[in-house]
Design a protein around this motif. Structure first.
Motif, PDB file in Angstrom:
ATOM      1  N   TYR A   1       7.390 -49.433   3.254  1.00 13.33           N
ATOM      2  CA  TYR A   1       8.664 -48.940   3.774  1.00 13.33           C
ATOM      3  C   TYR A   1       9.218 -49.849   4.872  1.00 13.33           C
ATOM      4  O   TYR A   1      10.437 -50.046   4.970  1.00 13.33           O
ATOM      5  CB  TYR A   1       8.487 -47.510   4.291  1.00 13.33           C
ATOM      6  CG  TYR A   1       8.056 -46.573   3.192  1.00 13.33           C
ATOM      7  CD1 TYR A   1       8.955 -46.153   2.214  1.00 13.33           C
ATOM      8  CD2 TYR A   1       6.734 -46.142   3.092  1.00 13.33           C
ATOM      9  CE1 TYR A   1       8.553 -45.318   1.177  1.00 13.33           C
ATOM     10  CE2 TYR A   1       6.332 -45.314   2.066  1.00 13.33           C
ATOM     11  CZ  TYR A   1       7.239 -44.908   1.108  1.00 13.33           C
ATOM     12  OH  TYR A   1       6.838 -44.095   0.081  1.00 13.33           O
ATOM     13  N   LEU A   2       8.330 -50.414   5.667  1.00 13.73           N
ATOM     14  CA  LEU A   2       8.785 -51.345   6.706  1.00 13.73           C
ATOM     15  C   LEU A   2       9.416 -52.589   6.084  1.00 13.73           C
ATOM     16  O   LEU A   2      10.476 -53.044   6.519  1.00 13.73           O
ATOM     17  CB  LEU A   2       7.610 -51.743   7.598  1.00 13.73           C
ATOM     18  CG  LEU A   2       7.019 -50.622   8.460  1.00 13.73           C
ATOM     19  CD1 LEU A   2       5.741 -51.089   9.132  1.00 13.73           C
ATOM     20  CD2 LEU A   2       8.028 -50.152   9.501  1.00 13.73           C
ATOM     21  N   GLU A   3       8.769 -53.117   5.056  1.00 10.36           N
ATOM     22  CA  GLU A   3       9.311 -54.302   4.381  1.00 10.36           C
ATOM     23  C   GLU A   3      10.601 -53.962   3.638  1.00 10.36           C
ATOM     24  O   GLU A   3      11.536 -54.768   3.606  1.00 10.36           O
ATOM     25  CB  GLU A   3       8.272 -54.874   3.403  1.00 10.36           C
ATOM     26  CG  GLU A   3       7.082 -55.515   4.069  1.00 10.36           C
ATOM     27  CD  GLU A   3       7.473 -56.694   4.958  1.00 10.36           C
ATOM     28  OE1 GLU A   3       8.338 -57.494   4.545  1.00 10.36           O
ATOM     29  OE2 GLU A   3       6.934 -56.787   6.074  1.00 10.36           O
ATOM     30  N   LEU A   4      10.648 -52.778   3.050  1.00 16.05           N
ATOM     31  CA  LEU A   4      11.844 -52.362   2.323  1.00 16.05           C
ATOM     32  C   LEU A   4      13.031 -52.251   3.269  1.00 16.05           C
ATOM     33  O   LEU A   4      14.125 -52.747   2.975  1.00 16.05           O
ATOM     34  CB  LEU A   4      11.584 -51.018   1.630  1.00 16.05           C
ATOM     35  CG  LEU A   4      12.701 -50.450   0.753  1.00 16.05           C
ATOM     36  CD1 LEU A   4      13.066 -51.426  -0.361  1.00 16.05           C
ATOM     37  CD2 LEU A   4      12.280 -49.104   0.158  1.00 16.05           C
ATOM     38  N   TYR A   5      12.835 -51.636   4.415  1.00 11.87           N
ATOM     39  CA  TYR A   5      13.957 -51.458   5.343  1.00 11.87           C
ATOM     40  C   TYR A   5      14.359 -52.768   6.019  1.00 11.87           C
ATOM     41  O   TYR A   5      15.488 -52.910   6.465  1.00 11.87           O
ATOM     42  CB  TYR A   5      13.641 -50.393   6.394  1.00 11.87           C
ATOM     43  CG  TYR A   5      14.911 -49.853   7.022  1.00 11.87           C
ATOM     44  CD1 TYR A   5      15.737 -48.981   6.312  1.00 11.87           C
ATOM     45  CD2 TYR A   5      15.317 -50.260   8.285  1.00 11.87           C
ATOM     46  CE1 TYR A   5      16.920 -48.525   6.846  1.00 11.87           C
ATOM     47  CE2 TYR A   5      16.508 -49.804   8.830  1.00 11.87           C
ATOM     48  CZ  TYR A   5      17.302 -48.936   8.102  1.00 11.87           C
ATOM     49  OH  TYR A   5      18.492 -48.496   8.628  1.00 11.87           O
TER      50      TYR A   5
END
Length: 335
Positions: free
Chosen positions: A287-291
């Motif tokens: 989720y961190l990489e996605l955002y």
């Protein structure tokens, strides 16, 4: 990796703008007296590339060639019907998307995409800032609390970025309705994997609309008392926790989301709301990489603003035309 805006790039963009942008726009003039449409749009291209106002750009260009005055350009733009300008840029952005992905043209292939929605602000110091329906209030910035607002929709397909839609965000309009309009439009040509939002889109009705459209959401959470309690209970001995969460507005309407709670290596706690199914199956890093896809886009927005012609006009059609032209130039540069 971002390209560099050097003299060679500017020259290439100027030629490309004349060939692929200006030919798709019109001033709907019944007759040409002194200047034709292409001369007006050549001036617009110059203003966009050099981030200057109409009068200064006209004076500079007239040293090399005979072009319309800045006042003449503004008069022509003010005569345009807003709906007509919006439709032309709608088609222009779509054609830019098709140029990147020819298989998507018409009823062609629907590519999987990430969608990034954002609201852009342009400061205004106009005397009509409190009365104009085209101007909205906002957080104090650069000496003013009043701005022109635009909702933009960028899509990321196969690591390529293009702005596919722009809406003028007037005072009386609701953000949720403009968002819904853009999502419906995007779904004609794309399969939306996720919509990346910032905190400014935290609205129960807006999120429910996106769920109804089948568009998954990822956005930072607002650590209110309810969310803070979840963090305290679930992150005590963990670095990542997931729980069901209901947002409730003042009308007691609710939106069901999943609250993602993450403790970073430096001890800082961050959270996201999401409607992505099976969210517990992914690691926090996912989720961190996605955002981060959204954070990286901010650099692109700064470049986009470099293509924005300057004006003090408060006419909606002038502001909208200049902003959309800057977006089209940015798309051209990215392509």
């Amino acid at each position: 990796m971002l390209k560099t805006l050097n003299l060679r790039t500017l020259k290439t963009l100027l030629i490309s703008a004349k060939n692929s942008l200006n030919s798709q726009l019109s001033l709907s003039r019944t007759k040409s007296i002194t200047y034709n449409e292409s001369q007006y749009f050549d001036l617009v291209s110059f203003l966009s590339l050099f981030n200057c106002c109409a009068e200064d750009g006209s004076n500079t260009m007239n040293m090399l060639d005979d072009v319309p005055s800045g006042d003449a350009l503004l008069q022509q733009l003010k005569k345009q019907e807003f709906d007509k300008v919006e439709k032309e840029f709608h088609n222009l952005f779509l054609n830019q998307y098709f140029k990147l992905f020819p298989k998507a043209k018409g009823k062609g292939k629907k590519y999987h995409a990430m969608v990034i929605l954002d609201v852009h602000e342009q400061e205004t110091y106009s005397r009509e800032k409190r009365t104009s329906k085209n101007i909205r209030g906002g957080k104090h910035k650069n000496g003013t609390n009043f701005f022109f607002h635009y909702l933009t929709m960028q899509v990321i397909v196969k690591d390529k970025i293009v702005t596919l839609g722009v809406r003028f965000y007037r005072r009386e309009e609701k953000l949720r309705e403009l968002v819904d309009e853009l999502i419906i439009y995007a779904q004609q040509y794309l399969k939306i994997d996720v919509v990346l939002l910032d905190r400014g889109f935290r609205d129960v009705a807006l999120l429910n609309n996106l769920e109804y459209r089948g568009a998954n959401v990822l956005m930072p959470c607002v650590k209110d008392d309810k969310a803070e309690k979840c963090f305290e209970e679930l992150l005590t001995n963990k670095n990542f926790a997931v729980t069901r969460f209901q947002m409730v507005n003042q009308k007691k309407e609710g939106a069901n989301v999943t609250l993602l709670m993450i403790r970073l290596s430096n001890g800082k706690e961050v959270g996201f709301y999401t409607t992505i199914q099976g969210s517990w199956l992914n690691k926090a890093s996912y989720y961190l990489e996605l955002y981060k896809k959204r954070w990286n886009i901010e650099t692109g927005y700064r470049i986009q603003n470099m293509f924005l012609a300057k004006t003090t006009s408060i006419h909606a059609v002038v502001r909208f035309f200049y902003f959309c032209y800057a977006v089209a130039m940015h798309n051209l540069w990215l392509g």
